[in-house]
Scaffold this active site. Sequence first.
Site, PDB file in Angstrom:
ATOM      1  N   GLY A   1       1.812   2.921   2.359  1.00 55.24           N
ATOM      2  CA  GLY A   1       2.922   3.261   3.225  1.00 55.24           C
ATOM      3  C   GLY A   1       4.290   2.615   2.747  1.00 55.24           C
ATOM      4  O   GLY A   1       5.311   3.009   2.818  1.00 55.24           O
ATOM      5  N   HIS A   2       4.089   1.374   1.969  1.00 56.93           N
ATOM      6  CA  HIS A   2       5.198   0.651   1.586  1.00 56.93           C
ATOM      7  C   HIS A   2       5.884   1.513   0.553  1.00 56.93           C
ATOM      8  O   HIS A   2       7.064   1.427   0.497  1.00 56.93           O
ATOM      9  CB  HIS A   2       4.637  -0.674   1.004  1.00 56.93           C
ATOM     10  CG  HIS A   2       4.084  -1.711   2.156  1.00 56.93           C
ATOM     11  ND1 HIS A   2       2.964  -2.118   1.973  1.00 56.93           N
ATOM     12  CD2 HIS A   2       4.769  -2.360   3.044  1.00 56.93           C
ATOM     13  CE1 HIS A   2       2.536  -3.206   2.863  1.00 56.93           C
ATOM     14  NE2 HIS A   2       3.687  -3.034   3.567  1.00 56.93           N
TER      15      HIS A   2
ATOM     16  N   HIS B   1       0.786  -1.268   0.153  1.00 57.56           N
ATOM     17  CA  HIS B   1       0.067   0.009  -0.013  1.00 57.56           C
ATOM     18  C   HIS B   1       0.903   1.346   0.172  1.00 57.56           C
ATOM     19  O   HIS B   1       2.079   1.081  -0.167  1.00 57.56           O
ATOM     20  CB  HIS B   1      -0.942  -0.134   1.061  1.00 57.56           C
ATOM     21  CG  HIS B   1      -0.409  -0.407   2.496  1.00 57.56           C
ATOM     22  ND1 HIS B   1       0.720   0.547   2.952  1.00 57.56           N
ATOM     23  CD2 HIS B   1      -0.196  -1.338   3.361  1.00 57.56           C
ATOM     24  CE1 HIS B   1       1.208  -0.037   4.292  1.00 57.56           C
ATOM     25  NE2 HIS B   1       0.626  -1.308   4.311  1.00 57.56           N
TER      26      HIS B   1
HETATM   27  P1  AMP Z   1       4.818  -5.168   6.581  1.00 54.04           P
HETATM   28  O1  AMP Z   1       4.624  -5.435   5.141  1.00 54.04           O
HETATM   29  O2  AMP Z   1       3.832  -4.866   7.032  1.00 54.04           O
HETATM   30  O3  AMP Z   1       6.010  -5.851   7.058  1.00 54.04           O
HETATM   31  O4  AMP Z   1       5.850  -3.348   6.262  1.00 54.04           O
HETATM   32  C1  AMP Z   1       6.940  -3.357   5.777  1.00 54.04           C
HETATM   33  C2  AMP Z   1       7.535  -1.812   6.034  1.00 54.04           C
HETATM   34  O5  AMP Z   1       6.442  -0.900   5.630  1.00 54.04           O
HETATM   35  C3  AMP Z   1       7.783  -2.057   7.435  1.00 54.04           C
HETATM   36  O6  AMP Z   1       9.002  -1.256   7.755  1.00 54.04           O
HETATM   37  C4  AMP Z   1       6.702  -0.975   8.244  1.00 54.04           C
HETATM   38  O7  AMP Z   1       6.779  -0.351   9.334  1.00 54.04           O
HETATM   39  C5  AMP Z   1       6.451  -0.099   6.886  1.00 54.04           C
HETATM   40  N1  AMP Z   1       4.870   0.425   6.761  1.00 54.04           N
HETATM   41  C6  AMP Z   1       3.970  -0.482   6.895  1.00 54.04           C
HETATM   42  N2  AMP Z   1       2.810   0.402   7.019  1.00 54.04           N
HETATM   43  C7  AMP Z   1       3.295   1.994   6.996  1.00 54.04           C
HETATM   44  C8  AMP Z   1       2.616   3.104   6.816  1.00 54.04           C
HETATM   45  N3  AMP Z   1       1.480   3.381   7.068  1.00 54.04           N
HETATM   46  N4  AMP Z   1       3.472   4.097   7.018  1.00 54.04           N
HETATM   47  C9  AMP Z   1       5.004   4.168   6.744  1.00 54.04           C
HETATM   48  N5  AMP Z   1       5.436   2.585   6.667  1.00 54.04           N
HETATM   49  C10 AMP Z   1       4.712   1.709   6.801  1.00 54.04           C
END
Ligand code: AMP
Length: 296
Positions: free
Chosen positions: A36-37, A34
């Site tokens: 964020g990623h 999304h």
């Molecule tokens: P995940 O796929 O949930 O393991 O997340 C992968 C990376 O994306 C991790 O470093 C998370 O902290 C980061 N991340 C997830 N959601 C967000 C967000 N809303 N804003 C910024 N970074 C994010």
Amino acid sequence: VEVVTKIPRMRAVVDELRRQGRRVGFVPTMGALHEGHLSLVRLAKQRSADVVASIFVNPKQFGPAEDLATYPRDLVRDCELLVREGVASVFAPDGDEMYPPGFATAVEVRGLSDILVGERRPGHFAGVTTVVLKLLDIVRPDFAVFGWKDAQQLVIVQRMVRDLDLPVEIVGAPTVREADGVAASSRNLHLDEPARRAAAAIHRSLQEAIRLVESGERSPQRVEEAVRAILEAEPLLAVDSVKAVGARDLAELKRLGGLVLVLVSVRVTVEGRDPVVLIDNVRIEVQEEAPPKGSP
Ligand code: AMP
């Protein structure tokens, strides 16, 4: 873009970039990408033309009763998004590639892994540090980007890198939010409309924490109580924890000072499925107060 599934091939791809004198940035994810990623990828691109992203739903960081089986997966769409962002390659190993039969090693940052989210999810952060150490050793990036959204994870990874003298810089990226203030998360896909409305209270509660600190509140308990009150006013939210701690070491504070993290973990009730756990936080730089008038 090449989707690499094997460890030796991933190493060869990065070795080749190195030979060309490139600086390699790394963004580890569990997919279901999304905004964020993608913001992490953009931040990495700003610092380096060559970004490797990984997509690996790491079984070791899910507890037996957690949502590993239902965790959203869509490799094709994820790769399309990453291509659009201009990543150099995508590392998407399967479970056996990362953890072949007989795999027996774990890496754990003691203390930091047992508190807050770790208290509710025993073994979770050991699973995270084990996979992150493996990924950092496979990709050998110059820097890796992690989101402040998962603040405890970021602090733990930073500590691991420091403790083990890993030759990599860990870069923290700001939390990306959607229009209603809810932090972008793969788990938001599970929220129905009432749950989504309730989830918006999380950001409101954190804004209230900022407001209180800015208006001079220095008691962690009073900030935590005010945040909790806003969350508890939502019938669909069950509060797991609200904590104001030091941002560098997650230490309990007698009085708010320096860089402070206010961390929230809630369970949102969604009809027809298990509650959805959401975490969020804000970082607040607490200004030292001016000494009272008349003091030397
Ligand atoms: P995940 O796929 O949930 O393991 O997340 C992968 C990376 O994306 C991790 O470093 C998370 O902290 C980061 N991340 C997830 N959601 C967000 C967000 N809303 N804003 C910024 N970074 C994010």
